[in-house]
Motif scaffolding. Structure first.
Motif, short mmCIF file in Angstrom:
data_model
loop_
_atom_site.label_atom_id
_atom_site.label_comp_id
_atom_site.label_asym_id
_atom_site.label_seq_id
_atom_site.Cartn_x
_atom_site.Cartn_y
_atom_site.Cartn_z
N SER A 1 0.82 -1.21 0.00
CA SER A 1 0.00 0.00 0.00
C SER A 1 0.86 1.26 0.00
CB SER A 1 -0.92 0.00 1.22
OG SER A 1 -0.15 -0.08 2.40
N LYS A 2 2.13 1.15 0.46
CA LYS A 2 3.01 2.31 0.47
C LYS A 2 3.77 2.47 -0.84
CE LYS A 2 3.79 2.13 5.46
NZ LYS A 2 4.81 2.03 6.53
N GLY A 3 3.59 1.52 -1.73
CA GLY A 3 4.29 1.63 -3.00
C GLY A 3 5.58 0.86 -3.06
N ASP A 4 5.93 0.08 -1.99
CA ASP A 4 7.16 -0.71 -2.00
C ASP A 4 6.96 -1.94 -2.88
OD1 ASP A 4 8.20 1.10 -0.22
OD2 ASP A 4 7.55 -0.04 1.55
N VAL A 5 7.95 -2.20 -3.70
CA VAL A 5 7.89 -3.33 -4.62
C VAL A 5 8.86 -4.40 -4.13
CG1 VAL A 5 8.18 -4.10 -7.00
CG2 VAL A 5 7.34 -1.79 -6.52
N THR A 6 8.34 -5.62 -3.87
CA THR A 6 9.17 -6.73 -3.43
C THR A 6 8.88 -7.92 -4.30
OG1 THR A 6 7.49 -7.36 -1.81
CG2 THR A 6 9.28 -5.96 -1.03
N PRO A 7 9.92 -8.64 -4.75
CA PRO A 7 9.69 -9.84 -5.56
C PRO A 7 9.17 -10.98 -4.70
CG PRO A 7 12.03 -9.56 -5.15
CD PRO A 7 11.35 -8.35 -4.57
N THR A 8 8.29 -11.76 -5.20
CA THR A 8 7.78 -12.91 -4.48
C THR A 8 8.72 -14.08 -4.67
OG1 THR A 8 6.48 -13.60 -6.37
CG2 THR A 8 5.40 -12.17 -4.77
N ALA A 9 8.98 -14.81 -3.59
CA ALA A 9 9.90 -15.94 -3.65
C ALA A 9 9.20 -17.15 -4.22
CB ALA A 9 10.42 -16.25 -2.24
N SER A 10 9.89 -17.83 -5.08
CA SER A 10 9.34 -19.05 -5.64
C SER A 10 9.47 -20.18 -4.63
CB SER A 10 10.07 -19.40 -6.94
OG SER A 10 11.44 -19.67 -6.64
N GLU A 11 8.81 -21.30 -4.92
CA GLU A 11 8.86 -22.43 -4.01
C GLU A 11 10.28 -22.96 -3.88
OE1 GLU A 11 6.12 -25.41 -5.12
OE2 GLU A 11 4.34 -24.16 -4.85
N ALA A 12 11.04 -22.94 -4.98
CA ALA A 12 12.43 -23.41 -4.93
C ALA A 12 13.27 -22.54 -4.01
CB ALA A 12 13.02 -23.43 -6.34
N ASP A 13 13.04 -21.20 -4.07
CA ASP A 13 13.79 -20.30 -3.19
C ASP A 13 13.44 -20.54 -1.74
OD1 ASP A 13 14.98 -19.21 -5.39
OD2 ASP A 13 13.59 -17.51 -5.54
N VAL A 14 12.16 -20.74 -1.46
CA VAL A 14 11.73 -20.99 -0.08
C VAL A 14 12.37 -22.27 0.44
CG1 VAL A 14 9.76 -21.51 1.38
CG2 VAL A 14 9.59 -19.70 -0.34
N GLU A 15 12.42 -23.30 -0.40
CA GLU A 15 13.00 -24.58 0.03
C GLU A 15 14.50 -24.43 0.28
OE1 GLU A 15 13.37 -29.20 -1.55
OE2 GLU A 15 12.12 -27.74 -2.61
N THR A 16 15.16 -23.65 -0.60
CA THR A 16 16.59 -23.42 -0.42
C THR A 16 16.87 -22.67 0.88
OG1 THR A 16 16.88 -23.33 -2.81
CG2 THR A 16 18.66 -22.42 -1.46
N GLN A 17 16.08 -21.64 1.17
CA GLN A 17 16.27 -20.88 2.41
C GLN A 17 16.02 -21.75 3.64
OE1 GLN A 17 13.78 -17.44 2.19
NE2 GLN A 17 14.89 -16.53 0.44
N GLU A 18 15.03 -22.62 3.58
CA GLU A 18 14.74 -23.51 4.71
C GLU A 18 15.89 -24.49 4.93
OE1 GLU A 18 12.84 -25.10 7.93
OE2 GLU A 18 12.44 -23.25 6.82
N ARG A 19 16.44 -24.99 3.80
CA ARG A 19 17.58 -25.90 3.92
C ARG A 19 18.78 -25.19 4.55
NH1 ARG A 19 18.56 -26.86 -1.13
NH2 ARG A 19 16.71 -28.19 -1.37
N ARG A 20 19.03 -23.95 4.13
CA ARG A 20 20.12 -23.18 4.71
C ARG A 20 19.90 -22.92 6.19
NH1 ARG A 20 23.98 -20.38 2.58
NH2 ARG A 20 23.68 -18.75 4.12
N ARG A 21 18.67 -22.64 6.54
CA ARG A 21 18.38 -22.38 7.96
C ARG A 21 18.67 -23.60 8.81
NH1 ARG A 21 14.92 -23.26 11.70
NH2 ARG A 21 13.69 -24.62 10.35
N ARG A 22 18.25 -24.81 8.30
CA ARG A 22 18.50 -26.03 9.05
C ARG A 22 20.00 -26.31 9.16
NH1 ARG A 22 14.05 -28.07 5.95
NH2 ARG A 22 15.55 -29.14 4.57
#
Length: 515
Positions: free
Chosen positions: A203-224
């Motif tokens: 609503s403030k005009g900030d543009v953020t890319p949405t993460a794909s499922e592959a990116d989410v899985e990669t981030q979760e693997r890195r976190r573990r």
């Protein structure tokens, strides 16, 4: 419904007791200050009492009304007594017990201003350095857990480097004439649009890319993986792993050999340190073990978390209002007045010392320091001189004079049994490192005291220091053969002490050179 089970009160874990913080020495009543000194120093009740009153007066002054506080000057002390009776030991224990900045200097090290050597103002600069280190250590202890947590995160970044972020620039638009007309469904333009990354506009005009499922899985693997590494760090399984870190270069080769410019030779300014501060800081990469990297990173984080401006302000305040300077060997700068020619290490030093004790402003690299309320405690044996040989102005600045008594044979027995750091306990701890037990009977201790007192009578009286020479001579063979001894229980009684030391005590030449 079943009754819930309850843990009996007697089986509940006891709450952790908060750590008891010891007050500053000057916040203790004089009687308790003397009791603290009694734990390590035998006798000399008059000196302990005078020191306790002078130290307690620092706290009393801080509680006085503002309009009269600056008028209350410290009662400086001169302790008079032969060597080895406890003058320096009182200073050492004050330094360990006091929470205030404390410095011990020797008057014989100073020379008159204008000559090569240390000038008397250097003692104030050194006291400021002591205060800076003290306050900085206190501040670092407060933020150490936070620095440790930050260093752990940086170690995890070294063990598992972050992946580079993908480029977020939008792909180029297709040419206007290529494929189907713009807006026609099913054409190549629509297929290209589906390949483009999706963006979310807030609503403030900030543009953020949405993460794909592959990116989410990669981030979760890195976190573990990161959490597993964190657990291994806490368990100490990675201490010998090598990591590469960037450290600041300590110094420049050859800089220590440079001479200070003309006019700075006799000053207390560290010329090399000044040059290193002026030169640009260089960094280099080093490969170190993880335990070494942890220490380096914690030091860096502590420097970031501790506000040095606050440390300097607190340190200067402590020096001016709570600082204590112990001037040893003051009798070495006392002598006959009126001698012809320069007296750079005696009366000249007294004249330079006078304004410091009276109250003046000394320039340090951290700022100006007033010495009006610093407590000065001087000590000297005064064998060849007496306190009246000091210049009258300096005598007047040390209004309290305490005479320490020579130590007797009975005092030696107490010195070897009562203090927490008694010589018998020190040597017993050394023998325990080899798995042996060292014991002294009461008559054995009395015999050692008798020999030490006799040696002091027949030679120079060096006080309790004679006990060190006697004990070293007595235990020399035992400590040498201790690793190979079959019998690990060593006991000294009076007969054994006489047997080992009798020849040395009776032979004047041996006694002179050994004891």
């Amino acid at each position: 419904m079943a009754e819930p089970t309850r843990t009996p009160e007697d089986k509940l874990p006891a709450p952790a007791a908060p750590e008891e913080t010891l007050p500053w020495l000057e916040e203790l009543p004089p009687r308790k200050i003397v009791a603290e000194l009694d734990r390590y120093i035998v006798g000399q009740e008059v000196a302990k009492k005078a020191v306790a009153i002078a130290v307690r007066n620092r706290w009393r002054r801080s509680q006085a009304p503002e309009d009269i506080r600056d008028e209350i000057l410290p009662n400086n002390i001169i302790m008079i007594g032969p060597t080895g009776v406890g003058k320096t030991e009182i200073a050492r224990r004050l330094a360990r017990l006091a929470g205030a900045p404390f410095l011990k200097v020797e008057a014989s090290k100073f020379t008159e201003v204008g000559y090569v050597g240390r000038d008397v103002e250097s003692m104030v600069r050194e006291l400021v350095d002591v205060a800076i280190n003290m306050v900085r250590t206190e501040r670092e202890d407060d933020v150490y857990p936070q620095a440790e947590a930050r260093a752990e995160e940086r170690l995890l970044d070294l063990l598992l480097p972050p992946t580079p972020a993908p480029p977020t620039a939008p792909p180029p638009h297709p040419a206007q004439g290529a494929g189907s007309p713009k807006g026609v469904p099913g054409g190549p333009g629509e297929q290209g649009a589906t390949a483009r990354p999706l963006f979310v506009v807030s609503s403030k005009g900030d543009v953020t890319p949405t993460a794909s499922e592959a990116d989410v899985e990669t981030q979760e693997r890195r976190r573990r993986t990161r959490e597993k590494l964190r657990q291994q760090l806490k368990e100490g399984k990675l201490e010998e792993r090598e990591v590469e870190i960037e450290v600041q270069q300590q110094g420049f080769p050859g800089l220590e050999m440079m001479q200070p410019p003309q006019g700075m030779e006799g000053t207390d300014v560290n010329f090399t340190e000044l040059l290193q501060e002026m030169l640009p800081k260089k960094k280099k990469r080093r490969t170190v073990h993880l335990h070494e990297a942890r220490r380096i990173l914690i030091d860096e984080e502590l420097k970031k978390l501790v506000d040095m401006d606050d440390v300097v302000n607190e340190s200067l305040d402590r020096v001016e209002n709570h600082g204590v300077i112990f001037i040893d060997e003051i009798d070495k700068i006392a002598g006959e007045r009126g001698t012809v020619g320069p007296d750079v290490s005696r009366e000249g030093v007294q004249r330079d010392l006078l304004p410091i004790v009276e109250g003046s402003t000394v320039q340090t690299r951290y700022g100006f320091v007033r010495t009006d309320h610093i407590l000065f405690i001087a000590a000297g044996a005064f064998h060849a001189t007496k306190p009246s040989d000091l210049i009258p102005e300096l005598q007047g600045r040390f209004p309290i004079r305490v005479e320490l008594q020579p130590l007797t044979e009975a005092d030696f027995v107490r010195i070897m049994t009562e203090p927490e750091n008694a010589l018998t306990k020190q040597y017993a701890a050394l023998c325990a490192a080899e798995g042996a037990t060292l014991e002294f009977t009461h008559d054995g201790i009395k015999e050692i005291a008798r020999i030490a007192a006799k040696a002091n009578e027949r030679m120079e009286n060096i006080g309790a220091r004679r006990l060190h020479t006697v004990m070293t001579t007595l235990l020399e063979d035992v400590l040498f053969d201790l690793p190979e001894l079959a019998e690990k229980r060593i006991k000294f009684d009076a007969d054994k002490v006489r047997d080992r030391l009798g020849k040395i005590v009776d032979d004047e030449d041996l006694r002179r050179y050994i004891l």
